[in-house]
Scaffold this active site. Structure first.
Site: not given
Lengths: 417, 152
Positions: A85, A83, A136
Site C-alpha cells: 500500500d 499487497d 495499491d
C-alpha cells in the site's frame, strides 16, 4: 521519535512458539521481494512525475500500512502474493477534480504502465504485476497546518460521479510512527529471525548458484508484529475457508490492536493470545451494547479504522468467534492438551497447509539434528532444550530449572522394521 | 574405568540427586524400578525405568506407562519406531549395542533418562510428521538381539 529496544525472548527454543515463529517466518515478505516492492513504487513515482499531468504534482510517495511497519505477509490462501500500500500525496491543485476525478487521473496516468493490469478501485488504483504482487496507490491531500501527516484520501465508486463520493480522513503516517513507538524492537527476536534468514538464504544459495544474494536485511522487529502477521494470516485463511462474502477485518485495525496489546518480553503465543483477547473483549462489549465496533486512529480522531468494517453486529461476532477459536487452539497446543497427531491439522486449519507443513517439518528437523549432534540440554522436569546454548540463554529457562545433565550423542536402535 | 560397574545403590543415589521427581522401589537386592514424569515438549509421560544387575550390558528398560503410546500403522519406521518388543510391551531402544554406547559403568541419570527424553521428543514430532528425525538405525530383519530379553 525516540524508539527504545528491548531484549525480548527468542521464540525458537520453545517448541510451540518455534512452530508459530516458523509459520510467521514462512509468510514473511522476503528481502528480495521487499527490495522489489521498494524499487517498484519508486519506479511508479518516477513514471507519474514524468507524465505531463502529475509533473511536479507529487509531494510525497510513501508506504503505508503493512509495508511501513514491516508486517507484510503473503495474501489470502496463497503463499506468494503480496499487497503493498502506497500513499501518493498530491499537490492541492488536483483537489478540484473531486474524488472520482483524482482516481481517474491516476488511473489514466498509469494506463500504459508495464504491468499485467491496472484497476481503479474505490479508494486506490491497483497495479497487478506478473508475479502477483499488488501495489495499491491511494491519492491523498495533506491538511496543511495540522499534525504530521493528516490527510484525506479519495473515495468514489465510479464510473460516474455520485453523491457518495467523498474524501476520507487518514493519517497513515502518524499511525505508523505511533505503531513503531508502541512496539519497540526486541533484539532477541530480531536476531533470531535474522540468523534464521541467513541460514535459509545460505541453503537457498547452495541450491541455486545463479540466485542473486539478497542485500536487503531481513527485518522482524518484535513479537507484537509477529502476532499481528499470524492473526492476519489466520483472518485470510478463515475468510477463504468459510467462503465468507464481504470485507475482512481491516489490517490497520488489527495493527492497532497489536500495538495496544504489545508488551515487550512476551512469548509469541502470549502476544498472539493477548492481541486476540483485547479485540474479542472490545467486540463483545460493542455487541452487548447493540453497536458495531468503532475504533479511531489515535493520531487523528477523524480517521476511523472501522469505517468499512464491521458492516453488522453479526459480522463482528463471527470474527470474534474466529479469534476465540484461534486462542483456544493455540492454548491447547502450548499446554500439551492436543494430541500431537492432531496438532498439524489443527494448525493447518488456522494458517494454511503449506506453511504449516513446512514449519513443523523444519522444527522437527532442527530438533532431530540437535539430538543427533548432542547439542540438546534438559530441564529438571524432563523437558528438552534445543539447542542447549540458545535455550539456556533465554529468559524462559532459569538456571535453577535446568537439569545438571548435558546432551550426548547416542544411536536409537530397536527391533527390525 | 572402574573395575566394577556402578552398583544399584550408586545408580539410585545419582538418580535421586539428578531427577528428584523420580521415585524408586527396590526389587530385592539386585533390581530397582524408578517411576517419574517426563515432559519433553508437549505432554507429560509417566515413565518406568527398570534396572537389574544383569542388565549391565543390555541397559535399563524404559517404558511409557501413560499415556498409551500411539502407533502409526504402515509407517516406514514401523508402527512404533526404535523400540524393542513393539507389538506386546514396548520399551525404548536408546542406544546401539554394537557401538558400545552404554554399559553399567555409565550412570542412568546421565544417559538413560536424557536419552529417554530425546526419544519422547522425537516420538512427538514423529506423530506430527511421520518421520523420525532423531537418527538411529534399525537392525536387519535377521537380527536376533534381545529375543531373550524381550521376555519379561
Amino acid at each position: 521519535m525516540n524508539i527504545r529496544a528491548f531484549t525480548g525472548i527468542d521464540p525458537f527454543p520453545d517448541w510451540a512458539d518455534a512452530i508459530l515463529a516458523q509459520i510467521a517466518f514462512n509468510i514473511q515478505l522476503p528481502p528480495s521481494l521487499h527490495a522489489k516492492a521498494v524499487s517498484r513504487y519508486e519506479a511508479v513515482r518516477r513514471h507519474l512525475e514524468a507524465t505531463t499531468f502529475f509533473a511536479d504534482g507529487i509531494e510525497h510517495f510513501y508506504p503505508q500500512g503493512s509495508m511501513a511497519i514491516d508486517a507484510t505477509i503473503s495474501t489470502r490462501g496463497t503463499d506468494d502474493e503480496y499487497d503493498i500500500d502506497i500513499i501518493a500525496q498530491l499537490a492541492a491543485k488536483y483537489r478540484q477534480l473531486g474524488p472520482l476525478g483524482v482516481l481517474k487521473a491516476l488511473e489514466a496516468a498509469l494506463a500504459d504502465y508495464p504491468v499485467q493490469m491496472v484497476i481503479r478501485q474505490t479508494r486506490c488504483v491497483t497495479l497487478i504485476y506478473g508475479d502477483r504482487m499488488h501495489l495499491d496507490i491511494s491519492a491523498a491531500f495533506r491538511e496543511h497546518g495540522t499534525q504530521e501527516r493528516r490527510s484525506h484520501i479519495m473515495h468514489a465508486k465510479g464510473p460516474n460521479r455520485s453523491s457518495e463520493d467523498c474524501e476520507v480522513p487518514t493519517n497513515a503516517y502518524g499511525f505508523v510512527e505511533l505503531y513503531k513507538a508502541r512496539t519497540p524492537v526486541e533484539t532477541a527476536v530480531s536476531d533470531a529471525f535474522r540468523r534464521r534468514w541467513d541460514d535459509h538464504d545460505r541453503l537457498r544459495a547452495d541450491a541455486d548458484v545463479d540466485d542473486v544474494p539478497n542485500q536487503t536485511p531481513f527485518v522482524v522487529k518484535n513479537m507484537a508484529t509477529l502476532a499481528l502477521q499470524l492473526v492476519k494470516r489466520y483472518r485470510n485463511i478463515t475468510h477463504d475457508r468459510k467462503r465468507r462474502a464481504g470485507r475482512m477485518a481491516p489490517s490497520i485495525l488489527l495493527a492497532d490492536y497489536a500495538s495496544r496489546s504489545s508488551s515487550p518480553g512476551r512469548t509469541l503465543s502470549d502476544a498472539l493470545i493477548s492481541l486476540c483477547n483485547l479485540l474479542i473483549a472490545d467486540i463483545r462489549r460493542a455487541s452487548m451494547l447493540g453497536r458495531t465496533l468503532s475504533v479511531f486512529n489515535a493520531t487523528w480522531d477523524q480517521d476511523e479504522f472501522t469505517d468499512r468494517w464491521p458492516e453488522s453486529i453479526e459480522q463482528q461476532n463471527a470474527f470474534a468467534d474466529d479469534l476465540l477459536h484461534l486462542v483456544t487452539v493455540v492454548s491447547l497446543i502450548r499446554e500439551g492438551k492436543l494430541d500431537p497427531v492432531d496438532v498439524p491439522n489443527g494448525l493447518r486449519r488456522l494458517f494454511g497447509d503449506f506453511v504449516v507443513t513446512e514449519a513443523i517439518r523444519k522444527t522437527a528437523q532442527e530438533l532431530g539434528g540437535n539430538i543427533q549432534q548432542g547439542n540438546q540440554g534438559y530441564t529438571r522436569t524432563g523437558g528438552i532444550l534445543v539447542p542447549a546454548a540458545a535455550a539456556a540463554s533465554t529468559l524462559a529457562v532459569s538456571r535453577a530449572a535446568a537439569a545438571p545433565v548435558s546432551g550426548s550423542r547416542h544411536t536409537f536402535f530397536g527391533d527390525p522394521v | 574405568m572402574a573395575l566394577l560397574p556402578y552398583s544399584i545403590r550408586e545408580q539410585v543415589a545419582s538418580m535421586r540427586a539428578t531427577w528428584p521427581s523420580f521415585g524408586n522401589q527396590m526389587v530385592g537386592e539386585d533390581a530397582v524400578v524408578w517411576r517419574g514424569p517426563l515432559k519433553p515438549l508437549m505432554r507429560t509421560y509417566d515413565i518406568a525405568i527398570t534396572y537389574r544387575t544383569d542388565y549391565v550390558i543390555s541397559g535399563p528398560r524404559v517404558r511409557v506407562i501413560s499415556p498409551p503410546l500411539t502407533r502409526l500403522p504402515d509407517n516406514p519406521e514401523g508402527s512404533l519406531p526404535h523400540v524393542y518388543n513393539r507389538d506386546r510391551d514396548p520399551f525404548m531402544c536408546l542406544f546401539d549395542p554394537a557401538k558400545y554406547e552404554w554399559s553399567g559403568w555409565d550412570l542412568i541419570s546421565e544417559t538413560t533418562v536424557p536419552w529417554a527424553i530425546d526419544w519422547l521428543a522425537c516420538y512427538e514430532f514423529w506423530l506430527m510428521t511421520g518421520i523420525w528425525e532423531g537418527g538411529g538405525r534399525h537392525p536387519p530383519l535377521t537380527g536376533t538381539r534381545h529375543n531373550v530379553e524381550n521376555h519379561r
